[in-house]
Motif scaffolding. Structure first.
Motif, mmCIF file in Angstrom:
data_model
loop_
_atom_site.group_PDB
_atom_site.id
_atom_site.type_symbol
_atom_site.label_atom_id
_atom_site.label_comp_id
_atom_site.label_asym_id
_atom_site.label_seq_id
_atom_site.Cartn_x
_atom_site.Cartn_y
_atom_site.Cartn_z
ATOM 1 N N LEU A 34 23.303 60.585 3.933
ATOM 2 C CA LEU A 34 21.858 60.429 3.748
ATOM 3 C C LEU A 34 21.558 59.193 2.909
ATOM 4 C CD1 LEU A 34 20.636 64.094 3.129
ATOM 5 C CD2 LEU A 34 20.102 62.641 5.089
ATOM 6 N N TRP A 35 22.343 58.997 1.860
ATOM 7 C CA TRP A 35 22.124 57.850 0.973
ATOM 8 C C TRP A 35 22.385 56.538 1.708
ATOM 9 C CZ3 TRP A 35 25.972 54.545 -1.380
ATOM 10 C CH2 TRP A 35 25.436 53.666 -2.332
ATOM 11 N N LEU A 36 23.520 56.453 2.388
ATOM 12 C CA LEU A 36 23.852 55.223 3.106
ATOM 13 C C LEU A 36 22.881 54.978 4.260
ATOM 14 C CD1 LEU A 36 27.759 55.482 3.295
ATOM 15 C CD2 LEU A 36 26.442 53.820 1.981
ATOM 16 N N GLY A 37 22.556 56.031 4.997
ATOM 17 C CA GLY A 37 21.646 55.887 6.121
ATOM 18 C C GLY A 37 20.261 55.459 5.693
ATOM 19 N N ALA A 38 19.734 56.084 4.626
ATOM 20 C CA ALA A 38 18.401 55.737 4.135
ATOM 21 C C ALA A 38 18.364 54.302 3.635
ATOM 22 C CB ALA A 38 17.993 56.707 3.020
ATOM 23 N N ARG A 39 19.401 53.868 2.918
ATOM 24 C CA ARG A 39 19.462 52.490 2.427
ATOM 25 C C ARG A 39 19.469 51.497 3.582
ATOM 26 N NH1 ARG A 39 23.804 50.808 -1.872
ATOM 27 N NH2 ARG A 39 22.733 48.876 -1.378
ATOM 28 N N THR A 40 20.227 51.809 4.629
ATOM 29 C CA THR A 40 20.322 50.891 5.766
ATOM 30 C C THR A 40 19.003 50.798 6.515
ATOM 31 O OG1 THR A 40 22.669 51.472 5.998
ATOM 32 C CG2 THR A 40 21.637 50.359 7.850
ATOM 33 N N LYS A 67 34.384 67.183 9.556
ATOM 34 C CA LYS A 67 34.712 67.357 10.964
ATOM 35 C C LYS A 67 35.809 66.401 11.401
ATOM 36 C CE LYS A 67 31.757 70.548 12.267
ATOM 37 N NZ LYS A 67 32.162 71.824 12.867
ATOM 38 N N ALA A 68 35.890 65.235 10.772
ATOM 39 C CA ALA A 68 36.936 64.273 11.122
ATOM 40 C C ALA A 68 38.308 64.843 10.793
ATOM 41 C CB ALA A 68 36.710 62.958 10.389
ATOM 42 N N LEU A 69 38.417 65.472 9.614
ATOM 43 C CA LEU A 69 39.697 66.068 9.225
ATOM 44 C C LEU A 69 40.054 67.226 10.150
ATOM 45 C CD1 LEU A 69 42.099 66.242 7.379
ATOM 46 C CD2 LEU A 69 40.710 67.503 5.729
ATOM 47 N N ILE A 70 39.057 68.054 10.479
ATOM 48 C CA ILE A 70 39.317 69.159 11.390
ATOM 49 C C ILE A 70 39.670 68.627 12.782
ATOM 50 C CG2 ILE A 70 38.254 71.136 12.548
ATOM 51 C CD1 ILE A 70 36.742 71.709 10.014
ATOM 52 N N VAL A 74 20.036 55.175 11.387
ATOM 53 C CA VAL A 74 19.624 56.407 12.071
ATOM 54 C C VAL A 74 20.857 57.204 12.508
ATOM 55 C CG1 VAL A 74 18.529 57.302 14.165
ATOM 56 C CG2 VAL A 74 17.369 55.573 12.797
ATOM 57 N N ALA A 75 21.915 56.507 12.950
ATOM 58 C CA ALA A 75 23.148 57.197 13.338
ATOM 59 C C ALA A 75 23.748 57.942 12.145
ATOM 60 C CB ALA A 75 24.159 56.193 13.894
ATOM 61 N N MET A 76 23.717 57.325 10.972
ATOM 62 C CA MET A 76 24.221 57.990 9.765
ATOM 63 C C MET A 76 23.358 59.194 9.400
ATOM 64 S SD MET A 76 25.235 54.753 7.352
ATOM 65 C CE MET A 76 26.412 53.523 7.892
ATOM 66 N N TRP A 94 23.412 66.615 11.490
ATOM 67 C CA TRP A 94 24.322 67.456 12.269
ATOM 68 C C TRP A 94 25.249 68.244 11.351
ATOM 69 C CZ3 TRP A 94 29.759 66.286 13.325
ATOM 70 C CH2 TRP A 94 30.336 67.185 14.221
ATOM 71 N N LEU A 95 25.778 67.567 10.332
ATOM 72 C CA LEU A 95 26.655 68.259 9.380
ATOM 73 C C LEU A 95 25.912 69.352 8.621
ATOM 74 C CD1 LEU A 95 28.807 65.420 7.749
ATOM 75 C CD2 LEU A 95 29.599 67.237 9.230
ATOM 76 N N ALA A 96 24.664 69.043 8.242
ATOM 77 C CA ALA A 96 23.888 69.993 7.433
ATOM 78 C C ALA A 96 23.562 71.269 8.202
ATOM 79 C CB ALA A 96 22.598 69.335 6.955
ATOM 80 N N THR A 97 23.369 71.155 9.506
ATOM 81 C CA THR A 97 22.953 72.309 10.302
ATOM 82 C C THR A 97 24.114 73.012 10.989
ATOM 83 O OG1 THR A 97 22.524 70.870 12.211
ATOM 84 C CG2 THR A 97 20.671 71.353 10.738
#
Length: 220
Positions: free
Chosen positions: A85-91, A138-141, A206-208, A214-217
């Motif tokens: 959220l932080w990186l996406g909002a900044r971008t 999800k990447a680790l899984i 927006v992708a971030m 997606w992760l939050a839900t």
């Protein structure tokens, strides 16, 4: 031992997975467009450092713990949501405010070489790549589920083979990341408009944000 791995199915599967546009690949494309080929590729080392740690964790059995422990999963999950959220909002904000224009002028003044301030910029870009990759449970899984599919039945040295498969996947993804960086650098050399760069920034942000949502839900 290594020859028993199902390479004929692993390589195309890994290639398909690695080429699919995601937050990290869009970030590499943006870095190639903004900063040139050298910095975009060097920044990818942040992502692959995170992937290497994940592969080691999977080989050590930690990935299975994460996959079965709701507490561990949720701790990493919400850290990942906050970071994205932080990186996406900044971008996105940078794109809306047109801050990329000043960034472009700074990059042009410095050139693509690793100068004093350029080194700091590369470190920041690499840190972004690392955070986007590392804060996604999800990447680790994915490594936990994806890599073992290609092990030979009843493999005695499964940990070693997982490390080999992980290294092979990182190599394949590096090739794809190189292609994304090259595309961004090519668009940069073609003199893509400032407006188009801002749109790419917005798309990356927006992708971030989308990945964060997606992760939050998603419960698992």
């Amino acid at each position: 031992m290594i020859t028993d791995v199902e390479w004929a199915t692993f390589v195309p599967s890994a290639l398909l997975l690695a080429t699919t546009p995601g937050a990290n690949q869009l970030l590499t494309l943006r870095n190639g467009l903004r900063h040139g080929m050298t910095r975009a590729v060097s920044a990818c080392l942040g992502r692959f450092s995170a992937f290497a740690l994940m592969v080691i964790a999977v080989a050590a059995g930690i990935g299975a713990v994460l996959a079965t422990s709701a507490v561990a999963f949720n701790v990493i999950k919400w850290c990942g949501v906050a970071s994205l959220l932080w990186l996406g909002a900044r971008t996105v904000l940078a794109a809306v405010r047109g801050q990329g224009a000043a960034e472009d002028r700074k990059t042009a003044d410095e050139g693509d070489g690793e100068k004093a301030r350029g080194g700091l910029s590369s470190w920041r870009l690499g840190r972004q790549e690392f955070l986007v990759a590392a804060t996604n449970p999800k990447a680790l899984i994915l490594f936990t589920v994806f890599l073992p599919q290609f092990l030979p039945p009843g493999a005695k040295d499964a940990a070693v083979l997982l490390l080999v498969l992980g290294a092979a996947y990182i190599g394949i993804e590096f090739g794809c990341a190189f292609a994304y960086a090259a595309l961004g650098s090519r668009l940069r050399s073609m003199g893509i408009t400032r407006r188009s760069r801002r749109w790419l920034d917005a798309l990356t942000g927006v992708a971030m944000l989308g990945l964060a949502g997606w992760l939050a839900t998603d419960s698992r």
